[in-house]
Design a protein around this motif. Structure first.
Motif, PDB file in Angstrom:
ATOM      1  N   MET A   1      63.255 -46.898   6.912  1.00  0.00           N
ATOM      2  CA  MET A   1      62.553 -45.480   6.960  1.00  0.00           C
ATOM      3  C   MET A   1      61.307 -45.657   6.002  1.00  0.00           C
ATOM      4  O   MET A   1      61.277 -46.139   4.934  1.00  0.00           O
ATOM      5  CB  MET A   1      63.332 -44.284   6.549  1.00  0.00           C
ATOM      6  CG  MET A   1      64.098 -43.714   7.740  1.00  0.00           C
ATOM      7  SD  MET A   1      64.777 -42.213   7.275  1.00  0.00           S
ATOM      8  CE  MET A   1      65.513 -41.760   8.697  1.00  0.00           C
ATOM      9  N   GLU A   3      58.798 -44.785   3.105  1.00  0.00           N
ATOM     10  CA  GLU A   3      59.158 -44.152   1.630  1.00  0.00           C
ATOM     11  C   GLU A   3      57.894 -43.691   1.191  1.00  0.00           C
ATOM     12  O   GLU A   3      56.752 -44.109   1.366  1.00  0.00           O
ATOM     13  CB  GLU A   3      59.674 -45.304   0.814  1.00  0.00           C
ATOM     14  CG  GLU A   3      60.102 -44.687  -0.563  1.00  0.00           C
ATOM     15  CD  GLU A   3      60.450 -45.692  -1.478  1.00  0.00           C
ATOM     16  OE1 GLU A   3      60.671 -45.561  -2.715  1.00  0.00           O
ATOM     17  OE2 GLU A   3      60.633 -46.747  -1.111  1.00  0.00           O
ATOM     18  N   GLU A  99      73.175 -32.822   3.608  1.00  0.00           N
ATOM     19  CA  GLU A  99      72.671 -34.112   3.427  1.00  0.00           C
ATOM     20  C   GLU A  99      72.678 -34.455   2.011  1.00  0.00           C
ATOM     21  O   GLU A  99      72.777 -35.529   1.884  1.00  0.00           O
ATOM     22  CB  GLU A  99      71.595 -34.393   4.247  1.00  0.00           C
ATOM     23  CG  GLU A  99      71.413 -34.310   5.727  1.00  0.00           C
ATOM     24  CD  GLU A  99      72.325 -35.340   6.445  1.00  0.00           C
ATOM     25  OE1 GLU A  99      72.713 -36.379   5.921  1.00  0.00           O
ATOM     26  OE2 GLU A  99      72.965 -34.897   7.183  1.00  0.00           O
ATOM     27  N   GLN A 211      65.761 -37.318   2.330  1.00  0.00           N
ATOM     28  CA  GLN A 211      65.141 -37.341   3.784  1.00  0.00           C
ATOM     29  C   GLN A 211      64.416 -35.950   4.058  1.00  0.00           C
ATOM     30  O   GLN A 211      65.165 -34.993   3.818  1.00  0.00           O
ATOM     31  CB  GLN A 211      66.439 -37.417   4.540  1.00  0.00           C
ATOM     32  CG  GLN A 211      65.849 -37.698   6.127  1.00  0.00           C
ATOM     33  CD  GLN A 211      66.608 -38.019   7.203  1.00  0.00           C
ATOM     34  OE1 GLN A 211      68.013 -37.879   6.962  1.00  0.00           O
ATOM     35  NE2 GLN A 211      66.848 -38.485   8.436  1.00  0.00           N
ATOM     36  N   HIS A 212      63.203 -35.950   4.376  1.00  0.00           N
ATOM     37  CA  HIS A 212      62.500 -34.701   4.584  1.00  0.00           C
ATOM     38  C   HIS A 212      63.195 -33.929   5.805  1.00  0.00           C
ATOM     39  O   HIS A 212      63.435 -34.439   6.973  1.00  0.00           O
ATOM     40  CB  HIS A 212      61.113 -34.942   4.958  1.00  0.00           C
ATOM     41  CG  HIS A 212      60.302 -33.908   5.040  1.00  0.00           C
ATOM     42  ND1 HIS A 212      59.990 -32.780   5.993  1.00  0.00           N
ATOM     43  CD2 HIS A 212      59.325 -33.085   3.840  1.00  0.00           C
ATOM     44  CE1 HIS A 212      59.542 -31.861   5.587  1.00  0.00           C
ATOM     45  NE2 HIS A 212      58.718 -32.113   4.295  1.00  0.00           N
ATOM     46  N   LYS A 216      62.110 -35.940   9.018  1.00  0.00           N
ATOM     47  CA  LYS A 216      63.258 -37.056   8.580  1.00  0.00           C
ATOM     48  C   LYS A 216      62.717 -38.319   7.905  1.00  0.00           C
ATOM     49  O   LYS A 216      63.230 -39.313   7.894  1.00  0.00           O
ATOM     50  CB  LYS A 216      63.624 -37.352   9.931  1.00  0.00           C
ATOM     51  CG  LYS A 216      64.388 -35.824  10.676  1.00  0.00           C
ATOM     52  CD  LYS A 216      65.400 -35.159   9.869  1.00  0.00           C
ATOM     53  CE  LYS A 216      65.901 -34.156  10.387  1.00  0.00           C
ATOM     54  NZ  LYS A 216      65.001 -33.116  10.750  1.00  0.00           N
ATOM     55  N   LYS A 217      61.612 -38.304   7.331  1.00  0.00           N
ATOM     56  CA  LYS A 217      60.977 -39.426   6.629  1.00  0.00           C
ATOM     57  C   LYS A 217      61.747 -39.510   5.089  1.00  0.00           C
ATOM     58  O   LYS A 217      62.078 -38.349   4.770  1.00  0.00           O
ATOM     59  CB  LYS A 217      59.453 -39.488   6.557  1.00  0.00           C
ATOM     60  CG  LYS A 217      58.735 -39.759   7.623  1.00  0.00           C
ATOM     61  CD  LYS A 217      57.252 -39.848   7.673  1.00  0.00           C
ATOM     62  CE  LYS A 217      56.535 -39.995   8.850  1.00  0.00           C
ATOM     63  NZ  LYS A 217      55.205 -39.999   8.621  1.00  0.00           N
ATOM     64  N   GLU A 218      61.859 -40.833   4.610  1.00  0.00           N
ATOM     65  CA  GLU A 218      62.517 -40.766   3.286  1.00  0.00           C
ATOM     66  C   GLU A 218      61.307 -40.482   2.245  1.00  0.00           C
ATOM     67  O   GLU A 218      60.186 -41.157   2.324  1.00  0.00           O
ATOM     68  CB  GLU A 218      63.030 -42.368   3.122  1.00  0.00           C
ATOM     69  CG  GLU A 218      63.749 -42.330   1.854  1.00  0.00           C
ATOM     70  CD  GLU A 218      64.468 -43.628   1.879  1.00  0.00           C
ATOM     71  OE1 GLU A 218      63.879 -44.653   1.275  1.00  0.00           O
ATOM     72  OE2 GLU A 218      65.575 -43.649   2.231  1.00  0.00           O
TER      73      GLU A 218
END
Length: 234
Positions: A1, A3, A99, A211-212, A216-218
């Protein structure tokens, strides 16, 4: 992913939340560097001077009728400084809390004395008594599993500076684990040794990777070790 390492954000001084430096803000989350001595949320004794209240005022931009609000995702102890995340929507809050155990949390602490093992893992089951003091028990049915990883990165005559990885997020977990190991966090008035002359708790939430909730990005949020720690280690 992908960062994303976030840095501090410039904020209009008129609405700058007291005790909190904005590291990142978007439509879903707001991430801050909280100072030691500031509650995350209200208690029986204090309801106004909290990170939650200061950031609520910030997102409302001084308008009490504004519909903007924030949601508590996790907490830092009053005397622990560092990275603190709030959600700006109920949906984001639910995702982050669901999460949370999968995210990476790194702390820095100065503890009393020197550790026999310079790197290791502390595991126990934590429970709490009637006066809200947390302690370890051996019976898994009477406590919650807690796991703390650590590595000594510097030593002085009286203290050891540790890099800590939090595998679980129990109340007072780091403070209890090292106190019971014979190396309480410097300045810990509840679990530590009185009379060491340390003015504040030497515990700092240095880095958090999440994770946003929308993209959903790290994303990784980092802060500098407070100057207080460096002074303590001289």
């Amino acid at each position: 992913m992908e960062e994303n390492k976030a840095k501090a954000k410039k904020v209009n001084s008129r609405f700058q939340p007291r005790g909190c430096t904005i590291l990142h803000e978007d439509q879903d989350i707001i991430v801050v560097d909280k100072v030691s001595g500031l509650l995350t949320m209200g208690s029986d004794k204090e309801r106004q001077k909290t990170a939650y209240q200061h950031l609520t005022h910030y997102v409302k931009k001084g308008n009490p009728r504004a519909r903007n609000r924030i949601f508590i995702v996790h907490r830092l102890d009053k005397d622990t400084s560092g990275v603190l995340v709030f959600a700006k929507t109920e949906k984001a809050k639910v995702f982050l809390q669901t999460e949370w155990q999968n995210f990476s949390k790194k702390y820095v602490a100065a503890v009393e004395g020197k550790l026999a093992e310079k790197e290791g893992i502390i595991e126990s089951y934590l429970t709490e008594n009637s006066i809200h003091r947390v302690f370890s028990v051996t019976n898994p049915n009477k406590g919650k599993y807690a796991k703390t990883g650590y590595k000594v990165i510097r030593e002085s005559k009286y203290f050891s500076l540790l890099e800590i990885k939090l595998f679980t997020g129990r109340k007072n977990q780091i403070r209890v684990h090292f106190a019971e190991n014979g190396n309480p966090v410097a300045g810990d008035k509840m679990y530590g040794i009185k009379g060491m002359g340390v003015k504040r708790l030497a515990l700092h939430a240095a880095s958090l990777t999440i994770q946003h909730p929308h993209t959903k990005k790290e994303m990784t949020f980092e802060t500098n070790i407070p100057a207080f720690f460096k002074q303590l280690m001289k």
